[in-house]
Design a protein around this motif. Structure first.
Motif, mmCIF file in Angstrom:
data_model
loop_
_atom_site.group_PDB
_atom_site.id
_atom_site.type_symbol
_atom_site.label_atom_id
_atom_site.label_comp_id
_atom_site.label_asym_id
_atom_site.label_seq_id
_atom_site.Cartn_x
_atom_site.Cartn_y
_atom_site.Cartn_z
ATOM 1 N N THR A 92 0.827 -1.213 0.000
ATOM 2 C CA THR A 92 0.000 0.000 0.000
ATOM 3 C C THR A 92 0.857 1.257 0.000
ATOM 4 N N TYR A 93 1.907 1.276 0.842
ATOM 5 C CA TYR A 93 2.771 2.452 0.909
ATOM 6 C C TYR A 93 3.623 2.600 -0.350
ATOM 7 N N LEU A 94 4.011 1.487 -0.960
ATOM 8 C CA LEU A 94 4.742 1.564 -2.229
ATOM 9 C C LEU A 94 3.851 2.176 -3.314
ATOM 10 N N ARG A 95 2.609 1.744 -3.386
ATOM 11 C CA ARG A 95 1.692 2.296 -4.391
ATOM 12 C C ARG A 95 1.438 3.786 -4.132
ATOM 13 N N ALA A 96 1.311 4.161 -2.874
ATOM 14 C CA ALA A 96 1.107 5.575 -2.535
ATOM 15 C C ALA A 96 2.326 6.405 -2.928
ATOM 16 N N ALA A 97 3.526 5.877 -2.668
ATOM 17 C CA ALA A 97 4.760 6.594 -3.026
ATOM 18 C C ALA A 97 4.897 6.718 -4.534
ATOM 19 N N LEU A 98 4.587 5.644 -5.261
ATOM 20 C CA LEU A 98 4.632 5.694 -6.731
ATOM 21 C C LEU A 98 3.692 6.780 -7.256
ATOM 22 N N ALA A 99 2.462 6.784 -6.746
ATOM 23 C CA ALA A 99 1.473 7.760 -7.212
ATOM 24 C C ALA A 99 1.918 9.189 -6.907
ATOM 25 N N ALA A 100 2.468 9.419 -5.720
ATOM 26 C CA ALA A 100 2.912 10.772 -5.353
ATOM 27 C C ALA A 100 4.050 11.245 -6.245
ATOM 28 N N ILE A 101 5.004 10.372 -6.516
ATOM 29 C CA ILE A 101 6.157 10.763 -7.341
ATOM 30 C C ILE A 101 5.743 10.926 -8.794
ATOM 31 N N GLU A 102 4.932 10.006 -9.311
ATOM 32 C CA GLU A 102 4.445 10.146 -10.693
ATOM 33 C C GLU A 102 3.662 11.437 -10.875
ATOM 34 N N GLY A 103 2.823 11.764 -9.900
ATOM 35 C CA GLY A 103 2.059 13.004 -9.977
ATOM 36 C C GLY A 103 2.941 14.235 -9.962
ATOM 37 N N LEU A 118 12.495 5.761 -0.392
ATOM 38 C CA LEU A 118 12.549 6.751 0.686
ATOM 39 C C LEU A 118 11.160 7.218 1.097
ATOM 40 N N LEU A 119 10.325 7.513 0.106
ATOM 41 C CA LEU A 119 8.994 8.033 0.410
ATOM 42 C C LEU A 119 8.100 6.946 1.010
ATOM 43 N N ALA A 120 8.153 5.742 0.462
ATOM 44 C CA ALA A 120 7.365 4.641 1.032
ATOM 45 C C ALA A 120 7.822 4.360 2.459
ATOM 46 N N GLY A 121 9.137 4.460 2.696
ATOM 47 C CA GLY A 121 9.662 4.287 4.044
ATOM 48 C C GLY A 121 9.142 5.347 5.001
ATOM 49 N N GLU A 122 9.073 6.589 4.524
ATOM 50 C CA GLU A 122 8.510 7.683 5.341
ATOM 51 C C GLU A 122 7.054 7.395 5.686
ATOM 52 N N PHE A 123 6.286 6.973 4.685
ATOM 53 C CA PHE A 123 4.875 6.660 4.936
ATOM 54 C C PHE A 123 4.745 5.559 5.987
ATOM 55 N N TYR A 124 5.582 4.538 5.858
ATOM 56 C CA TYR A 124 5.515 3.408 6.795
ATOM 57 C C TYR A 124 5.931 3.830 8.201
ATOM 58 N N GLU A 125 7.038 4.541 8.299
ATOM 59 C CA GLU A 125 7.565 4.932 9.615
ATOM 60 C C GLU A 125 6.640 5.895 10.355
ATOM 61 N N HIS A 126 5.886 6.710 9.612
ATOM 62 C CA HIS A 126 5.024 7.716 10.238
ATOM 63 C C HIS A 126 3.537 7.363 10.107
ATOM 64 N N ARG A 127 3.248 6.080 10.004
ATOM 65 C CA ARG A 127 1.860 5.645 9.788
ATOM 66 C C ARG A 127 0.954 5.932 10.980
ATOM 67 N N HIS A 128 1.528 6.150 12.159
ATOM 68 C CA HIS A 128 0.710 6.415 13.350
ATOM 69 C C HIS A 128 0.732 7.887 13.750
ATOM 70 N N ASP A 129 1.356 8.744 12.928
ATOM 71 C CA ASP A 129 1.422 10.171 13.268
ATOM 72 C C ASP A 129 0.036 10.789 13.272
ATOM 73 N N ASP A 130 -0.103 11.854 14.043
ATOM 74 C CA ASP A 130 -1.402 12.523 14.173
ATOM 75 C C ASP A 130 -1.592 13.661 13.179
ATOM 76 N N GLY A 131 -0.704 13.774 12.206
ATOM 77 C CA GLY A 131 -0.824 14.836 11.213
ATOM 78 C C GLY A 131 -0.047 16.078 11.555
ATOM 79 N N ALA A 132 0.683 16.055 12.647
ATOM 80 C CA ALA A 132 1.438 17.240 13.067
ATOM 81 C C ALA A 132 2.711 17.442 12.239
ATOM 82 N N GLN A 133 3.136 16.392 11.546
ATOM 83 C CA GLN A 133 4.358 16.508 10.742
ATOM 84 C C GLN A 133 4.119 17.432 9.554
ATOM 85 N N ALA A 134 5.178 18.100 9.105
ATOM 86 C CA ALA A 134 5.064 19.044 7.987
ATOM 87 C C ALA A 134 4.575 18.333 6.725
#
Length: 198
Positions: A41-52, A157-173
Motif C-alpha cells: 500500500t505504501y509503495l503504491r502511494a509513493a509511486l502515485a505521489a512521485i508520478e504526480g 525513501l517516500l514509502a519508508g517515510e509513509f511506513y515509519e510515520h503511519r501512526h502520526d497525528d498529522g502534526a508533521q510538515a
C-alpha cells in the motif's frame, strides 16, 4: 480531458522485499510476510505521489485518454515516457465510433513531452460535440529495474517515510521530504502554456 489507467501495476512487480530491507525489517520469523500488504500500500502511494509530481509513469502500463479537442497541430500527451500509441478513436455526438487508421498518426517521442501528430498532414478532425479516445502505453518499463535508479531510491525513501510515520497525528510538515525532492527534481516537467508544445 480525462486520463484513466487501464492496466494497474501488478503486485509482483513491486519491490516489497527491497523496501523491507530498506526498513531493516527482521526476517526468518514465523510472521514473515505479515506486513507485506501494508508495505505494498505504501509503495503504491509513493509511486502515485512521485508520478504526480514529475508527470512521468514509472512502471509501464496502458492508459485511456479522452479529450474534446486538439490543443495544437501536435497534441502533447499528458504523461511520459510514451512507448506506443495503441489506438485513436473518434466519437461523434451520438456516440458512434470510428477507429482512425494507424497510418494517419504517429508518436513524436520525447522523455518529457511526447506528442501525437498527424502523419504527413494534421491530426484527424474531432467531430462537433464529439471527442477523441487515445489509448497508449507509458512508463519506463515493466520491471522495477527498468526505472532509473534515482527514481527507485525516491520511491523507497517516500514509502519508508509513509511506513515509519503511519501512526502520526498529522502534526508533521506536509510535502515531500527533502531527500525525495532532491532525487526527483531533474525529472520534473516544466509545463508551458497549459501543456502545449515546448
Amino acid at each position: 480531458m480525462m486520463l484513466t489507467e487501464e492496466t494497474p501495476v501488478p503486485s509482483g512487480a513491486l519491490p516489497v522485499e527491497e523496501l523491507k530491507d530498506h526498513l531493516r525489517m527482521g526476517s526468518g520469523f514465523a510472521d514473515d510476510g505479515m506486513q507485506d500488504g501494508l508495505i505494498e500500500t505504501y509503495l503504491r502511494a509513493a509511486l502515485a505521489a512521485i508520478e504526480g509530481r514529475i508527470g512521468k509513469m514509472l512502471f509501464q502500463r496502458r492508459f485511456l485518454w479522452v479529450l474534446e479537442c486538439w490543443r495544437d497541430e501536435e497534441q502533447a500527451l499528458p504523461v511520459a515516457p510514451v512507448s506506443a500509441i495503441v489506438s485513436v478513436t473518434l466519437v461523434d455526438a451520438a456516440g458512434g465510433e470510428v477507429l482512425v487508421p494507424a497510418t494517419a498518426y504517429r508518436l513524436v517521442p520525447d522523455l518529457h513531452r511526447p506528442r501525437l501528430a498527424g502523419k504527413g498532414t494534421s491530426l484527424p478532425t474531432i467531430p462537433s460535440e464529439g471527442l477523441a479516445k487515445i489509448v497508449f502505453d507509458a512508463g519506463f518499463g515493466a520491471a522495477w529495474t527498468d526505472i532509473p535508479v534515482d527514481l527507485r531510491q525516491a520511491v523507497l525513501l517516500l514509502a519508508g517515510e509513509f511506513y515509519e510515520h503511519r501512526h502520526d497525528d498529522g502534526a508533521q510538515a506536509a510535502g515531500l521530504p527533502f531527500g525525495v525532492v532532491t532525487l526527483i527534481e531533474r525529472w520534473r516537467t516544466v509545463r508551458i502554456l497549459g501543456g502545449g508544445r515546448k
